[in-house]
Design a protein around this motif. Sequence first.
Motif, PDB file in Angstrom:
ATOM      1  N   SER A   1       0.813  -1.217   0.000  1.00  0.00           N
ATOM      2  CA  SER A   1       0.000   0.000   0.000  1.00  0.00           C
ATOM      3  C   SER A   1       0.844   1.263   0.000  1.00  0.00           C
ATOM      4  N   TRP A   2       0.628   2.114  -1.015  1.00  0.00           N
ATOM      5  CA  TRP A   2       1.336   3.400  -1.056  1.00  0.00           C
ATOM      6  C   TRP A   2       0.863   4.307   0.068  1.00  0.00           C
ATOM      7  N   SER A   3      -0.447   4.305   0.343  1.00  0.00           N
ATOM      8  CA  SER A   3      -0.992   5.262   1.304  1.00  0.00           C
ATOM      9  C   SER A   3      -0.760   4.857   2.756  1.00  0.00           C
ATOM     10  N   LEU A   4      -0.547   3.563   2.991  1.00  0.00           N
ATOM     11  CA  LEU A   4      -0.221   3.112   4.345  1.00  0.00           C
ATOM     12  C   LEU A   4       1.289   3.100   4.576  1.00  0.00           C
ATOM     13  N   LYS A   5       2.031   3.595   3.565  1.00  0.00           N
ATOM     14  CA  LYS A   5       3.497   3.731   3.649  1.00  0.00           C
ATOM     15  C   LYS A   5       4.188   2.400   3.931  1.00  0.00           C
ATOM     16  N   MET A   6       3.714   1.367   3.251  1.00  0.00           N
ATOM     17  CA  MET A   6       4.325   0.047   3.400  1.00  0.00           C
ATOM     18  C   MET A   6       5.673   0.019   2.685  1.00  0.00           C
ATOM     19  N   PRO A   7       6.495  -1.014   2.944  1.00  0.00           N
ATOM     20  CA  PRO A   7       7.891  -1.012   2.482  1.00  0.00           C
ATOM     21  C   PRO A   7       8.111  -0.889   0.978  1.00  0.00           C
ATOM     22  N   GLU A   8       7.290  -1.507   0.161  1.00  0.00           N
ATOM     23  CA  GLU A   8       7.540  -1.505  -1.284  1.00  0.00           C
ATOM     24  C   GLU A   8       6.985  -0.274  -1.994  1.00  0.00           C
ATOM     25  N   ASP A   9       5.749   0.098  -1.698  1.00  0.00           N
ATOM     26  CA  ASP A   9       5.091   1.183  -2.427  1.00  0.00           C
ATOM     27  C   ASP A   9       4.989   2.483  -1.634  1.00  0.00           C
ATOM     28  N   GLY A  10       5.418   2.479  -0.393  1.00  0.00           N
ATOM     29  CA  GLY A  10       5.451   3.712   0.383  1.00  0.00           C
ATOM     30  C   GLY A  10       6.612   4.578  -0.068  1.00  0.00           C
ATOM     31  N   ASN A  11       6.441   5.893  -0.022  1.00  0.00           N
ATOM     32  CA  ASN A  11       7.491   6.807  -0.455  1.00  0.00           C
ATOM     33  C   ASN A  11       7.391   8.063   0.406  1.00  0.00           C
ATOM     34  N   ASP A  12       8.490   8.471   1.015  1.00  0.00           N
ATOM     35  CA  ASP A  12       8.505   9.658   1.868  1.00  0.00           C
ATOM     36  C   ASP A  12       8.213  10.938   1.099  1.00  0.00           C
ATOM     37  N   ALA A  13       8.316  10.904  -0.228  1.00  0.00           N
ATOM     38  CA  ALA A  13       8.006  12.078  -1.043  1.00  0.00           C
ATOM     39  C   ALA A  13       6.501  12.271  -1.211  1.00  0.00           C
ATOM     40  N   VAL A  14       5.709  11.325  -0.703  1.00  0.00           N
ATOM     41  CA  VAL A  14       4.251  11.375  -0.840  1.00  0.00           C
ATOM     42  C   VAL A  14       3.630  11.730   0.511  1.00  0.00           C
ATOM     43  N   THR A  15       2.831  12.787   0.506  1.00  0.00           N
ATOM     44  CA  THR A  15       2.053  13.167   1.683  1.00  0.00           C
ATOM     45  C   THR A  15       0.620  12.707   1.432  1.00  0.00           C
ATOM     46  N   VAL A  16       0.156  11.771   2.226  1.00  0.00           N
ATOM     47  CA  VAL A  16      -1.186  11.207   2.049  1.00  0.00           C
ATOM     48  C   VAL A  16      -2.213  12.194   2.595  1.00  0.00           C
ATOM     49  N   MET A  17      -3.204  12.526   1.781  1.00  0.00           N
ATOM     50  CA  MET A  17      -4.246  13.463   2.182  1.00  0.00           C
ATOM     51  C   MET A  17      -5.600  12.770   2.332  1.00  0.00           C
ATOM     52  N   GLY A  18      -5.752  11.611   1.712  1.00  0.00           N
ATOM     53  CA  GLY A  18      -7.026  10.899   1.773  1.00  0.00           C
ATOM     54  C   GLY A  18      -7.232  10.240   3.126  1.00  0.00           C
ATOM     55  N   ASP A  19      -8.457   9.858   3.394  1.00  0.00           N
ATOM     56  CA  ASP A  19      -8.832   9.228   4.664  1.00  0.00           C
ATOM     57  C   ASP A  19      -8.416   7.760   4.671  1.00  0.00           C
ATOM     58  N   ILE A  20      -7.495   7.426   5.565  1.00  0.00           N
ATOM     59  CA  ILE A  20      -7.055   6.033   5.702  1.00  0.00           C
ATOM     60  C   ILE A  20      -7.390   5.500   7.091  1.00  0.00           C
ATOM     61  N   SER A  21      -8.349   6.150   7.745  1.00  0.00           N
ATOM     62  CA  SER A  21      -8.676   5.784   9.127  1.00  0.00           C
ATOM     63  C   SER A  21      -9.279   4.383   9.241  1.00  0.00           C
ATOM     64  N   ASP A  22      -9.789   3.831   8.126  1.00  0.00           N
ATOM     65  CA  ASP A  22     -10.340   2.473   8.183  1.00  0.00           C
ATOM     66  C   ASP A  22      -9.249   1.406   8.169  1.00  0.00           C
ATOM     67  N   GLY A  23      -7.990   1.825   7.958  1.00  0.00           N
ATOM     68  CA  GLY A  23      -6.866   0.905   7.972  1.00  0.00           C
ATOM     69  C   GLY A  23      -6.628   0.177   6.660  1.00  0.00           C
ATOM     70  N   TYR A  24      -7.474   0.409   5.658  1.00  0.00           N
ATOM     71  CA  TYR A  24      -7.324  -0.279   4.371  1.00  0.00           C
ATOM     72  C   TYR A  24      -6.478   0.472   3.365  1.00  0.00           C
ATOM     73  N   GLY A  25      -6.283   1.747   3.569  1.00  0.00           N
ATOM     74  CA  GLY A  25      -5.517   2.520   2.600  1.00  0.00           C
ATOM     75  C   GLY A  25      -6.370   2.940   1.428  1.00  0.00           C
ATOM     76  N   LEU A  26      -5.724   3.630   0.489  1.00  0.00           N
ATOM     77  CA  LEU A  26      -6.418   4.180  -0.672  1.00  0.00           C
ATOM     78  C   LEU A  26      -6.141   3.349  -1.912  1.00  0.00           C
ATOM     79  N   ARG A  27      -7.033   3.487  -2.887  1.00  0.00           N
ATOM     80  CA  ARG A  27      -6.862   2.753  -4.141  1.00  0.00           C
ATOM     81  C   ARG A  27      -5.713   3.355  -4.944  1.00  0.00           C
ATOM     82  N   SER A  28      -5.295   2.622  -5.945  1.00  0.00           N
ATOM     83  CA  SER A  28      -4.285   3.128  -6.871  1.00  0.00           C
ATOM     84  C   SER A  28      -4.873   4.237  -7.734  1.00  0.00           C
TER      85      SER A  28
END
Length: 106
Positions: free
Chosen positions: A50-77
């Motif tokens: 998951s890019w939005s949950l900042k997981m190891p493969e698709d997470g990137n510190d250059a990305v500031t997540v603005m969408g709601d990830i409070s459900d713990g599932y993250g955002l779609r591609s």
Amino acid sequence: MEREMEQVAVIHTAFEDKPSTVAFVDVPEEGTLIDKLEYAYRWTQNIFDSWSLKMPEDGNDAVTVMGDISDGYGLRSTSVGDQILVGTEKYVVARMGFETLDGEPV
């Protein structure tokens, strides 16, 4: 020497009732327009995890997540039909590459 960065916005519009800014992505300022669009697109993809949950493969510190990830599932591609704002211009993710809002290829 530190690289100059520019911030672009990723806006999900393809499957939503209304546009939603889901991320701000820091892209290298000296890159071409295509470089910036491709970078923002790549780092808002769930390829390995998951890019939005900042997981190891698709997470990137250059990305500031603005969408709601409070459900713990993250955002779609980011998908065809979504938009990326670079400066004051919006571009649409096309089936192949990107287009202007008027449908012109980038």
